[in-house]
Write a protein that holds these residues in place. Sequence first.
Motif, PDB file in Angstrom:
ATOM      1  N   TYR A  92     -40.220  -6.930  12.274  1.00 10.32           N
ATOM      2  CA  TYR A  92     -39.574  -5.808  11.602  1.00 10.32           C
ATOM      3  C   TYR A  92     -38.530  -6.344  10.647  1.00 10.32           C
ATOM      4  CZ  TYR A  92     -35.544  -6.496  14.697  1.00 10.32           C
ATOM      5  OH  TYR A  92     -34.478  -7.023  15.358  1.00 10.32           O
ATOM      6  N   GLY A  93     -38.212  -5.541   9.664  1.00 11.06           N
ATOM      7  CA  GLY A  93     -37.139  -5.896   8.738  1.00 11.06           C
ATOM      8  C   GLY A  93     -37.450  -7.138   7.920  1.00 11.06           C
ATOM      9  N   THR A  94     -36.449  -7.988   7.774  1.00 15.66           N
ATOM     10  CA  THR A  94     -36.623  -9.203   6.983  1.00 15.66           C
ATOM     11  C   THR A  94     -37.103 -10.339   7.882  1.00 15.66           C
ATOM     12  OG1 THR A  94     -34.383  -9.918   7.445  1.00 15.66           O
ATOM     13  CG2 THR A  94     -34.692  -8.577   5.474  1.00 15.66           C
ATOM     14  N   ALA A  95     -37.545 -11.419   7.237  1.00 13.09           N
ATOM     15  CA  ALA A  95     -38.015 -12.590   7.974  1.00 13.09           C
ATOM     16  C   ALA A  95     -36.919 -13.127   8.896  1.00 13.09           C
ATOM     17  CB  ALA A  95     -38.468 -13.665   6.993  1.00 13.09           C
ATOM     18  N   GLU A  96     -35.680 -13.049   8.455  1.00  8.15           N
ATOM     19  CA  GLU A  96     -34.572 -13.554   9.269  1.00  8.15           C
ATOM     20  C   GLU A  96     -34.427 -12.727  10.547  1.00  8.15           C
ATOM     21  OE1 GLU A  96     -34.360 -13.015   5.997  1.00  8.15           O
ATOM     22  OE2 GLU A  96     -34.012 -15.027   5.191  1.00  8.15           O
ATOM     23  N   GLN A  97     -34.535 -11.403  10.402  1.00 10.93           N
ATOM     24  CA  GLN A  97     -34.421 -10.527  11.578  1.00 10.93           C
ATOM     25  C   GLN A  97     -35.544 -10.804  12.585  1.00 10.93           C
ATOM     26  OE1 GLN A  97     -34.206  -6.881   9.175  1.00 10.93           O
ATOM     27  NE2 GLN A  97     -32.520  -6.189  10.472  1.00 10.93           N
ATOM     28  N   GLY A 134     -39.903   2.659   0.381  1.00 10.00           N
ATOM     29  CA  GLY A 134     -39.726   3.303   1.685  1.00 10.00           C
ATOM     30  C   GLY A 134     -40.479   2.619   2.809  1.00 10.00           C
ATOM     31  N   GLU A 135     -41.294   1.606   2.503  1.00  7.47           N
ATOM     32  CA  GLU A 135     -42.164   0.991   3.507  1.00  7.47           C
ATOM     33  C   GLU A 135     -41.730  -0.419   3.905  1.00  7.47           C
ATOM     34  OE1 GLU A 135     -44.883   2.648   4.548  1.00  7.47           O
ATOM     35  OE2 GLU A 135     -45.643   3.879   2.907  1.00  7.47           O
ATOM     36  N   VAL A 136     -40.810  -1.004   3.153  1.00  4.57           N
ATOM     37  CA  VAL A 136     -40.505  -2.429   3.332  1.00  4.57           C
ATOM     38  C   VAL A 136     -39.826  -2.682   4.684  1.00  4.57           C
ATOM     39  CG1 VAL A 136     -39.228  -4.413   2.394  1.00  4.57           C
ATOM     40  CG2 VAL A 136     -40.370  -2.805   0.849  1.00  4.57           C
ATOM     41  N   GLY A 137     -40.437  -3.546   5.480  1.00 10.38           N
ATOM     42  CA  GLY A 137     -39.849  -3.944   6.761  1.00 10.38           C
ATOM     43  C   GLY A 137     -39.896  -2.879   7.844  1.00 10.38           C
ATOM     44  N   ARG A 138     -40.635  -1.798   7.620  1.00  8.93           N
ATOM     45  CA  ARG A 138     -40.605  -0.675   8.566  1.00  8.93           C
ATOM     46  C   ARG A 138     -41.579  -0.834   9.724  1.00  8.93           C
ATOM     47  NH1 ARG A 138     -37.002   3.342   7.966  1.00  8.93           N
ATOM     48  NH2 ARG A 138     -36.139   3.337   5.876  1.00  8.93           N
TER      49      ARG A 138
END
Lengths: 558, 144
Positions: A92-97, A134-138
């Motif tokens: 979820y979210g960014t690669a770091e998360q 609206g879809e990025v990292g969701r």
Amino acid sequence: MPRKNEEKIATEKNRWLQKTVRPGLNELPERLPAFTTVSNLAIDDPLSTPADVVDLEYGKDLGFPGEYPYTRGIYPTMYRSRLWTIREFAGYGTAEQTNRRFTYLLKKGTTGLSVAFDLPTLMGYDSDHPLAEGEVGRCGVAVDSLWDMESLFKGIPLDRITTSMTINAPAAVLFAMYIALARKRKIPLSQLGGTIQNDILKEYIAQKEWIYPPKPSLRLITDTIAYCVTHLPKWHPISISGYHIREAGSSAVQELAFTLVDGLTYVDACIRAGMKIDEFAGRLSFFFNSHNDFFEEIAKFRAARRIWAREIRKRYRPKDAQSVQMRFHTQTAGCSLTAQQPHSNIVRTTIQALAAVLGGTQSLHTNSMDETLSLPTERAVTIALRTQQIIAHESGVANSIDPLGGSYFVEALTNRIENEVYAYFKKIDDLGGMVEAIGQGYPQREIAQSARWYQQAVENKEKIVVGMNEFTETEEPIEVLKIGPEVEKQQVRALRERKKTRNRKRWEASLNKLKQAAASDENLMPFLIEAVTAYATVGEICGVLKEVFGEYKEPALF
Amino acid sequence: MPKLEKRKIRVLLAKAGLDGHDRGIKIIAMALRDAGMEVIYLGLRRTPEEIVNAALDEDVDCIGVSLLSGAHNVLFSKIASLMKKKGLTNTFLFGGGIIPEDDIVRLKKKGVAEIFTPGAETEAIVRFIEGAIAKRRSTRERPF
């Protein structure tokens, strides 16, 4: 003759039904007018006996674990030597998360990684594409380029862990990134273990995340398989998936039948691409759903192994025993979970996970209780993980191999599922094979009809779903994971900044060469690896391939 | 009172967002059709513009949008404001998907008539559409 004995048992059973069962039924009738599985398979007979498996030949139909036809398991010692891989799907979210979630899961005892990508990545769009808004990292982690892949696996030893990636239409691109990352870290490709889902047929059938039409899509798949044969002998280049077919509403039989036909279609495509059966068949893997109906699921897994072994042996005459062994991952049924009383989902998942283990799975994902509401919280995912550990270490079910083998009911059900699967094989053959059948909307329609049946059965309470149509109550909402709009902003900003730092010449040349190769029949993997190494993005690469391959269009039918 | 001849309820259904989960919307399409409505299903990954333009072309009574990707706040708001902009004031918008309660409250303020979440019965959706249209038709008295 044993048959005589079974005839006697059948006669005795009739007597039992007349003399012992029937008189009592007046006073205490059966609870339901008809008993069915969750897939609407009739369970008319209240009791199975040796007479129901009269044609079963132990050596021919069951055999021993690790031996043909593998009904009882593909490994000689199964879980007595090594437990299944506990592989929780996360992203979820960014690669770091997501990297932090991976690290957390590994610390808690997960034994393999499984990457969930967000929808723009799954569809081959960059995070700054208009359709990605609206879809990025969701629904998973956003990966645009090798930069994100580097962050995603930071601190994770790629040579000591296996990674599964749920990616299909752009599978070859993300796989190329994983390879490029290993190269940067100087890890020999021969040491990389893992899986890419890479199964486009079930996308057309059920999951619907496609990009290109069937023919070039199959070529991308045979390219990845051929590349693995030469360079990554420990990698599973495809995971032929029934999971999504089942989630879309199919029955257990449809899930198995369509998945096996998909599998045979890929084998044919590899043979046509010039590979030999023993070069690649041992690296194919499968992915099934485990739903609520306990025995139906166990019978499905056992039938799956037996049919696959028989069909591969019959059709392709392999010499290597591994070529006919079906290895599979299982995920518990997301579609069985309820938004109402979500804590009950822990129990559903436990039953489903137990069925997967008794069915002999090689790896397992257990859903978290909150997944009908959002991506799972850390707390929920920990309970899901603990569920597997309790089954593995406390329940005792992993002590004996295929402990339900020989149960009259389970063996008879295994045979029945097998027979019904063969009936679907014939129907799809008559339609001209799976690609043709998909073009005619056949599997899609079959699935939608099953889904409708189930919905009606729930609405008229023929099927009880605890907490949803019975035993309902009002309750306090539970804590859910929220992904804010800042993730998208951050990802888009990072993407734009990073693009400016690329070596423009190398980037441009790599995309040009990729385009030329796509128009020829060369294996695309080396070109994809060069393009991702030059930090070409998922969207740029898929865009170039779209120019050559075109796009798939689905007729909107219901 | 003159008796108004009622036309069939016309419903436009579409999937917005990038997810491909069409199990729910297909079940709803079948249920609405079986309840006597005319259903136009646009299919997957329709943009707000495509949905609103189709609603204009097809002269529908309502638009049903299914979305399970998490992009509901962005996309439902866009559809609702485009409907206003293009004068679709006699058409109402309803939706379905995995949508948290506080987002539902927010979306209703932006003009979404109703949101159905997992576990909703098709019967309830049919009743909702029929009820909402009966209310509109009785206040408008538009003859068909």
